[in-house]
Scaffold this active site. Structure first.
Site, PDB file in Angstrom:
ATOM      1  N   GLU A 423       1.675  -5.150  -0.981  1.00  0.00           N
ATOM      2  CA  GLU A 423       0.351  -4.686  -1.392  1.00  0.00           C
ATOM      3  C   GLU A 423       0.286  -3.155  -1.291  1.00  0.00           C
ATOM      4  O   GLU A 423       0.338  -2.598  -0.194  1.00  0.00           O
ATOM      5  CB  GLU A 423      -0.718  -5.324  -0.499  1.00  0.00           C
ATOM      6  CG  GLU A 423      -2.112  -4.762  -0.684  1.00  0.00           C
ATOM      7  CD  GLU A 423      -3.056  -5.167   0.441  1.00  0.00           C
ATOM      8  OE1 GLU A 423      -2.631  -5.921   1.330  1.00  0.00           O
ATOM      9  OE2 GLU A 423      -4.207  -4.716   0.425  1.00  0.00           O
ATOM     10  N   ASP A 496      -1.596  -6.819   3.784  1.00  0.00           N
ATOM     11  CA  ASP A 496      -2.263  -6.469   5.033  1.00  0.00           C
ATOM     12  C   ASP A 496      -2.768  -7.713   5.738  1.00  0.00           C
ATOM     13  O   ASP A 496      -3.141  -8.711   5.111  1.00  0.00           O
ATOM     14  CB  ASP A 496      -3.445  -5.533   4.757  1.00  0.00           C
ATOM     15  CG  ASP A 496      -2.999  -4.164   4.263  1.00  0.00           C
ATOM     16  OD1 ASP A 496      -3.852  -3.442   3.715  1.00  0.00           O
ATOM     17  OD2 ASP A 496      -1.812  -3.831   4.416  1.00  0.00           O
ATOM     18  N   ASP A 498      -5.522  -8.535   6.886  1.00  0.00           N
ATOM     19  CA  ASP A 498      -6.984  -8.586   6.885  1.00  0.00           C
ATOM     20  C   ASP A 498      -7.454  -9.423   5.708  1.00  0.00           C
ATOM     21  O   ASP A 498      -6.647  -9.999   4.972  1.00  0.00           O
ATOM     22  CB  ASP A 498      -7.583  -7.172   6.823  1.00  0.00           C
ATOM     23  CG  ASP A 498      -7.068  -6.374   5.625  1.00  0.00           C
ATOM     24  OD1 ASP A 498      -6.543  -6.986   4.668  1.00  0.00           O
ATOM     25  OD2 ASP A 498      -7.201  -5.132   5.632  1.00  0.00           O
ATOM     26  N   ASP A 500      -8.790  -8.643   2.806  1.00  0.00           N
ATOM     27  CA  ASP A 500      -8.312  -8.194   1.505  1.00  0.00           C
ATOM     28  C   ASP A 500      -6.857  -8.606   1.287  1.00  0.00           C
ATOM     29  O   ASP A 500      -6.472  -9.039   0.192  1.00  0.00           O
ATOM     30  CB  ASP A 500      -8.439  -6.670   1.386  1.00  0.00           C
ATOM     31  CG  ASP A 500      -9.876  -6.221   1.115  1.00  0.00           C
ATOM     32  OD1 ASP A 500     -10.685  -7.079   0.695  1.00  0.00           O
ATOM     33  OD2 ASP A 500     -10.184  -5.036   1.336  1.00  0.00           O
TER      34      ASP A 500
END
Length: 633
Positions: A423, A496, A498, A500
């Site tokens: 990403e 990541d 998280d 997102d």
């Protein structure tokens, strides 16, 4: 400042360790751990049946949805007082870890529960538990709450016929986030138990759905094999399966058929307990199978010139059930997911090799059809390797065919190679610097990937990020996909840690599931697990993958003098290349999650609901799970 001395050392007594660290005993407090409570009690009843003391097991899911009763017609847990503890044997079994009748090997020849912790663990993690025992014409009852007795052992009035044990329990809601059992999971496990223990009558009563089913399979795993073949829609290439059953020091049962499928499907069990991570019995089976087939091929000179047959070719298309019963199984952990007994491998290998070789020599027409299928698999695999090498050479000489932002590896086109789909450019830069360029390639993607579930095929093909992924992989897309052209042994999604990042991973998974499904079925697709937190305590550094893991680490080190320093990573791009290598890229220390599809229909439905154009389905999914803190959509 707290003083670190003898007073700071805490010794947990009784069943308190179970309540403090349930994950050590049942693997976690999610759905798997919740249902593991049932298996622990059912396994005790199965142990009675395995040793000839019980013929019936009944499991009841009560009307409230979170209370279970497991009853059998075995000998009944003893209720007389123990000379040393002065407690009844029933109370000992339910309140003392490592108390049971299976350690000496005198009462049970084979058993699934040998650690002596199963029943007491269930008691410790139950809001309420009641045990009723029938023995010697009398009936006894004792009740507990969260592992502690709430009544003395009571001898109920009246005479009763027969013997047996009945355990009723409700999981503790202060331990488990959800205490409602899944009826379909219970049913499937009980049906499997009836296959593995032929002749044992297993009844499942679902008071919520108002249903009652009885499972009784006199043919045992032969019936089970037929069911698995039907479920997988796998067409056998020979009508009669190979079956083998021997009851010696190791009781071994095997049933298998070669099919037209391109994968290997093996289900293994030890003393009736599923071993999803395999172990020495699976290793012995595979080794014995490979040697038997090779011996047959060599004896009859059936290997074509120029064809090299591998173990993968021999086992391609195999659907097999392997069930063993041994007196002293050494499992990896209390959840018993893997067998570690080293002596079992040789025993199973010898038995399987001789029996399959004899079967093939006695059934030449069947054996020759199997060998023809194996040779076809070997030719296809050779063609696949040649195509992969050609693609690799082509990619090496004409780099313009590959995306400019792809940082390729030296061993592209070989099985040991890996492609990390990362990403963002920043994270891609860190990954590029931290990787081992000999076998790890990096492809950074900018922003969120296209939602391919609700996009037209033209839009998908025209999308630049999708184009880069497809070009890097080299095997095509959709119906024209050819796995032989795949340039990497593993494809690893790295985003990541998280919400997102999870969203981007979900979008990529949707694309691969819909348009390149063979990557999943071949076991080539993985998800990396990077840390979300760095925790420094004194001179030690710990990495936490999420909030729950962070809390667990902090709780484990709560009594240490040094104050923890916590750093939350905003993204992979913040990590130094060396840190990214140590935590996420290094095969020796990283954690990878293999993407697998256990239930095709359910997976299809969930992806359609979450990622499709119908917003109402997505809204229903979110509202139904609004109370679940783990849902992130």
């Amino acid at each position: 400042m707290t003083t670190y001395n003898a007073d700071a050392i805490v010794a947990l007594e009784g069943l308190e360790p179970v309540r403090k660290r349930p994950g050590m005993y049942i693997g976690g407090v999610g759905s798997t751990g919740l249902h593991h409570l049932i298996w622990e009690i059912v396994d005790n009843s199965v142990d009675e049946a395995m040793n000839g003391h019980a013929s019936e097991i009944t499991v009841t899911l009560h009307q409230d949805g979170h209370t279970i009763t497991v009853a059998d017609n075995g000998r009944g847990i003893p209720v007389d007082k123990h000379a040393k503890t002065k407690k009844s044997a029933l109370e000992m079994v339910l309140t003392i870890l490592h108390a049971g009748g299976k350690f000496e090997g005198q009462n049970y020849k084979t058993a699934g529960g040998l650690h002596g912790v199963g029943a007491s663990v269930v008691n410790a993690l139950s809001k309420e538990l009641t045990a009723v025992v029938r023995r010697d014409g009398s009936q006894f009852k004792m009740s507990f709450q969260r592992g502690l007795p709430t009544s003395k052992l009571q001898k109920l009035k009246g005479r009763v016929r027969g013997s047996g044990t009945s355990i009723t329990f409700s999981p503790d809601p202060t331990i488990f986030p959800k205490t409602e059992f899944d009826s379909s999971i219970i049913r499937a496990r009980l049906e499997t138990a009836s296959f593995l223990h032929r002749g044992v009558k297993v009844t499942y009563i679902d008071e919520v759905a108002k249903t009652k089913e009885t499972f009784l399979h006199e043919q045992g795993i032969v019936d089970y094999l037929a069911k698995v073949l039907k479920e997988r829609k796998a067409r056998p290439i020979h009508d009669t399966p190979f079956t083998h059953s021997v009851d010696d020091d190791v009781r071994l049962e095997v049933a298998l058929q070669w099919t037209e499928s391109t994968d290997e499907h093996l289900r293994s069990y030890v003393n009736g307990i599923p071993t999803g991570s395999g172990g020495t019995h699976e290793n012995g089976f595979r080794s014995g199978l490979n040697k038997a087939v090779r011996n047959y091929i060599d004896t009859h000179n059936l290997t074509p010139r120029g064809v090299k047959i591998t173990h993968e070719d021999i086992r391609e298309g195999i659907v097999a059930i392997v069930s063993i019963f041994i007196s002293d199984p050494q499992f990896q952990g209390q959840t018993k997911d893997r067998l570690n007994n080293p002596e079992v491998q040789a025993t199973v290998e010898t038995a399987v090799r001789s029996e399959i070789e004899q079967w093939m020599n006695s059934n030449r027409s069947v054996a020759d059809a199997i060998v023809a299928r194996i040779i076809a698999a070997a030719r296809a695999r050779a063609a696949s390797r040649a195509a992969s090498e050609a693609v690799s050479r082509k990619g090496g000489s004409k780099r313009t065919l590959l995306p400019g932002k792809l940082s390729d590896c030296v061993s592209a086109g070989k099985m040991e190679s890996e492609l990390f789909i990362v990403e963002g450019d920043s994270a891609g830069g860190s990954a590029k610097q931290g990787r081992d360029r000999n076998f790890q390639a990096i492809l950074p993607l900018r922003g969120k990937v296209l939602n391919t579930e609700s996009a037209t095929l033209k839009k998908i093909v025209d999308n630049k990020e999708i184009q880069d992924v497809v070009a890097s992989l080299g095997c095509g897309i959709g119906p024209k996909m050819d796995i032989a052209g795949l340039r990497y042994g593993r494809i690893i999604l790295l985003a990541d840690a998280d919400s997102d990042g999870h969203h981007i991973t979900t979008l990529l998974l949707t694309f691969f599931y819909r348009h390149m499904p063979q990557l999943i079925s071949d076991g080539r697709l993985f998800i990396a697990v990077p840390p979300l937190y760095r925790i420094d305590i004194g001179k030690e550094t710990y990495w936490a993958k999420d909030d729950a893991h962070r809390s667990e680490i902090l709780e484990e080190h709560a009594n240490e003098r040094s104050r923890p320093e916590i750093t939350r990573f905003k993204g992979l791009g913040e990590m130094m290349p060396k840190v990214l290598w140590e935590t996420t890229l290094n095969p020796a220390t990283r954690q990878l999650l293999r993407v697998e599809v256990d239930d095709q229909l359910e997976t299809d439905r969930v992806i359609s609901d979450l990622m499709g154009r119908d917003a109402s389905a997505r809204f229903r999914f979110i509202m139904e799970r609004a109370a679940d803190a783990e849902v992130d959509v």
